[in-house]
Enzyme design. Structure first.
Site, short mmCIF file in Angstrom:
data_model
loop_
_atom_site.label_atom_id
_atom_site.label_comp_id
_atom_site.label_asym_id
_atom_site.label_seq_id
_atom_site.Cartn_x
_atom_site.Cartn_y
_atom_site.Cartn_z
N LYS A 162 -7.57 1.46 -3.07
CA LYS A 162 -7.17 1.02 -1.73
C LYS A 162 -7.27 2.18 -0.74
O LYS A 162 -7.76 2.02 0.38
CB LYS A 162 -5.75 0.46 -1.77
CG LYS A 162 -5.10 0.23 -0.42
CD LYS A 162 -5.34 -1.15 0.18
CE LYS A 162 -4.76 -1.25 1.57
NZ LYS A 162 -4.59 -2.57 2.09
N LYS B 65 -0.09 4.31 8.97
CA LYS B 65 0.53 4.55 7.67
C LYS B 65 -0.53 4.68 6.57
O LYS B 65 -0.50 5.62 5.77
CB LYS B 65 1.50 3.42 7.33
CG LYS B 65 2.28 3.66 6.04
CD LYS B 65 2.71 2.37 5.37
CE LYS B 65 1.52 1.65 4.78
NZ LYS B 65 1.84 0.64 3.77
N THR C 154 0.86 -1.19 0.00
CA THR C 154 0.00 0.00 0.00
C THR C 154 0.89 1.24 0.00
O THR C 154 1.66 1.45 0.94
CB THR C 154 -0.91 0.00 1.24
OG1 THR C 154 -1.76 -1.14 1.17
CG2 THR C 154 -1.77 1.25 1.30
#
Lengths: 424, 424
Positions: A179, A248, A101
């Site tokens: 995402k 994150k 990601t």
């Protein structure tokens, strides 16, 4: 019998990557894996893979190189390290599948960096969702994006790792956008599970009953269902997903939003809570451990009366309904924020709705509200018929928490945002 | 008579830099100024300065080069542009005074970049505060940091531009840290002025009376005193300070806090409101214009009954006291957040307290609460004797706003933070 499956190199064999790589080995892909932590390489070898001694070794002679490292900085190092970087050693016309990601814009930076040394090498943007169990079973959700021809060529490998395999239109970066939009919901719902269970605990309710009822009520979310049992286990060191990971991912959301000048009040409130957890020393713990930010001062976990109480009307008249009202209010405001942001960044909204409903970002309020917003074409709560009632019940729930001086920061931010949205 | 004052070059002649440069010219410094927008250069010439045709021209043959550009990216371009950059042309051992507000870490980056081409050139970190009028009068607050010897050498120029001239210990970057800590208060108090006047307006109070009373009450802040009159002028296009400027400064605060893992709930809530303003198209307007985010739906400005009402008890029993309670609650929570963060980043707290009390970040609650926190050595509201009462009145004020469905996001976030702080 000759193995006709393509050769695969794999870098990053952690909780997610380790399962993905072992699964590929077990279904017959000739695979070489590398991780800086060699016991993880041994696990892949036990599953039938081969050990690579460096990223360059993992990349040598393979058709597909899969990266499942923690972030873009690790991806850069794996690919471009002057000593052992994978990029120079890749076979002609090989394809990199970036499954980590990362920020959407990183894909463009990566393409430019690669163009300077290996313009023949293809990149596909393939972030995943679903957790370590689905990674090991080869049933992840994968958000794949890139040139159609390259996606077609990689289909066999991607299908071997995925249950739902989404093809996101728009080229590289759009997989990461998908995402990112999904993680908006993941991030707000994860911390909300802690805030809600914290309030239940402080009110003196049986938190297990609250859990069971909520999983069948309007306050339900995939994250609530998934994370709260970890809270009952009172084991923050068996890490299903660390605080650092959702922080994150959430930072990718908030940073992108700032870059495009879009307000994300709920994602920012969630981010501050993740940073509060970090500041309290919980970074490496399981993210369910953030419930400790909301527990009574004398409690370190959810044992004793917090799971065994027989009280059904807790302090300040808080009941399981109150907890559901709190969750539903935040999930509603968060669903609106997610969809408005996703439209702003050009995400295909029909696809996103499907991704979230089937993924870890799912919630009952998202399911109820989003079709109404989509139908009206306006990403305002004015188009959601339940909004006024949800707002009113959220007000009452917050007032009850207030009597106990119990912080409910997500709920408080959501209510303010609902006022702003309904007034504008 | 020979002019014995040192030669000064100046880049960036906007609202702040233009005043500073003209003032230096008027008090006798031989000064050459550059701006990309030539009418600003003409203004300096009218004040007795000389026109430079490029940054390199401004830098040629001067002892001091002052930069008052918008941000670090402009500073880089002014100094290192391959065609016309100032760095290469500077005289041996010249000193750069960076007066722009930049991230603290930029100073180190700048030093490293300069070391590569001009290691002899000195840099002083000298951000300023005080607005365009004080810039033109040579009475700015300047937060200077760097090697003592270089600060001594530059004293004459710095004094010519400043009223309070602070010397911040710790070398370059610490001037920017001081400014950053101050801007935390500026940023939360600016938006709070809009939130408070918005509530007064929605409640039907005479906003001018609210202003007058508040300036003598516990809800007072320097920003409230300064910004609210701009709201009464209903002119958002005479820009005293643009939304974009405080958003930039606040982003320096929140970015730094994220980098060091420190939660800043109030600064983040403020940031989301500035981004909401940006998203609503108000970026270039005066920041007092953000009051429009909080006005009744049918009002675009503070005219008519909003300044002429004779109501003293407004809707939902809101009075001028309510507005003061709202302001005081936010200022108290924000003062705590500022001091805890400032300690975390190594700022000299005694110096900071003085800077804020004498600067644009001042507020009555800061003055009351900070000495108590400093004395106890704990940056918690538990050490502030007024905290429980302020919290209680904030609760009541928020509940009244709630009855009107009027957003008070800063107040809501502050209350949650007060609960968290008092409980931990």
């Amino acid at each position: 019998m000759v193995n006709t499956l393509p050769k695969v190199g794999f870098c990053g064999l952690g909780a997610m990557g380790g399962g993905m790589a072992s699964h590929l080995a077990m279904v017959g892909f000739p695979i070489k894996g590398y991780d800086i932590y060699t016991p993880l390489v041994d696990k892949l070898v036990a599953a039938g893979g081969k050990a690579a001694t460096s990223p360059a070794d993992a990349a040598a002679d393979v058709e597909f190189l899969i990266l499942m490292v923690v972030n873009s900085s690790q991806a850069n190092s794996v690919l471009f390290d002057p000593e052992n970087g994978a990029a120079r050693g890749l076979a002609e016309n090989a394809t990199i599948l970036l499954c980590s990601t990362t920020a959407p814009k990183y894909l463009y930076q990566l393409r430019a960096q690669l163009d300077a040394v290996r313009p023949d090498v293809k990149i596909l943007d393939c972030p995943v969702s679903g957790g370590s169990i689905r990674a090991a079973n080869g049933t992840l959700s994968i958000f794949s994006a890139g040139p159609d021809k390259d996606l077609d060529n990689s289909k066999f490998v991607l299908e071997a790792m995925s249950g739902p395999l989404y093809r996101i239109p728009g080229g590289i970066s759009m997989g990461s956008v998908a995402k990112m939009c999904h993680q908006h919901q993941a991030a707000t719902n994860i911390i909300m599970a802690s805030e809600a269970i914290g309030l239940a605990a402080v009110a003196g309710l049986n938190t297990k009953t609250v859990y069971e009822v909520t999983c069948k009520s309007k306050g339900r979310s995939w994250m609530f269902e998934n994370r709260v049992p970890h809270m009952f286990a009172n084991d923050w060191f068996t890490v299903h997903s660390a605080v650092s990971i959702i922080l994150k991912d959430n930072t990718i959301v908030t940073t992108h939003a700032k870059e495009v000048g879009f307000p994300l009040v709920l994602a920012s409130t969630a981010e501050q809570l993740y940073i509060t957890g970090t500041h309290a020393g919980l970074t490496k713990d399981d993210d369910a451990g953030l419930v400790r930010l909301f527990l009574p001062k004398d409690k370190k976990d959810l044992t004793g009366e917090l799971t065994e109480s027989t009280t059904t009307i807790g302090k300040a008249d808080i009941t399981v309904e109150t907890i559901n009202d709190l969750l539903a209010g935040v999930h509603l405001a968060s669903a609106r924020e997610c969809m408005a942001f996703s439209r702003h960044v050009g995400m295909d909204l029909t696809l996103l709705e499907d991704i979230i409903n089937k993924g870890a970002g799912a919630s009952t309020m998202f399911e109820i509200a989003v079709p109404q917003m989509v139908k009206s074409g306006s990403f305002s709560l004015k188009s959601v018929k339940e909004a006024a009632e949800v707002r009113e019940k959220l007000e009452i729930a917050i007032r009850k928490a207030e009597k106990l001086h119990q912080p409910v920061p997500m709920a408080a931010a959501a209510l303010q945002q609902i006022y702003y949205d309904l007034a504008s």
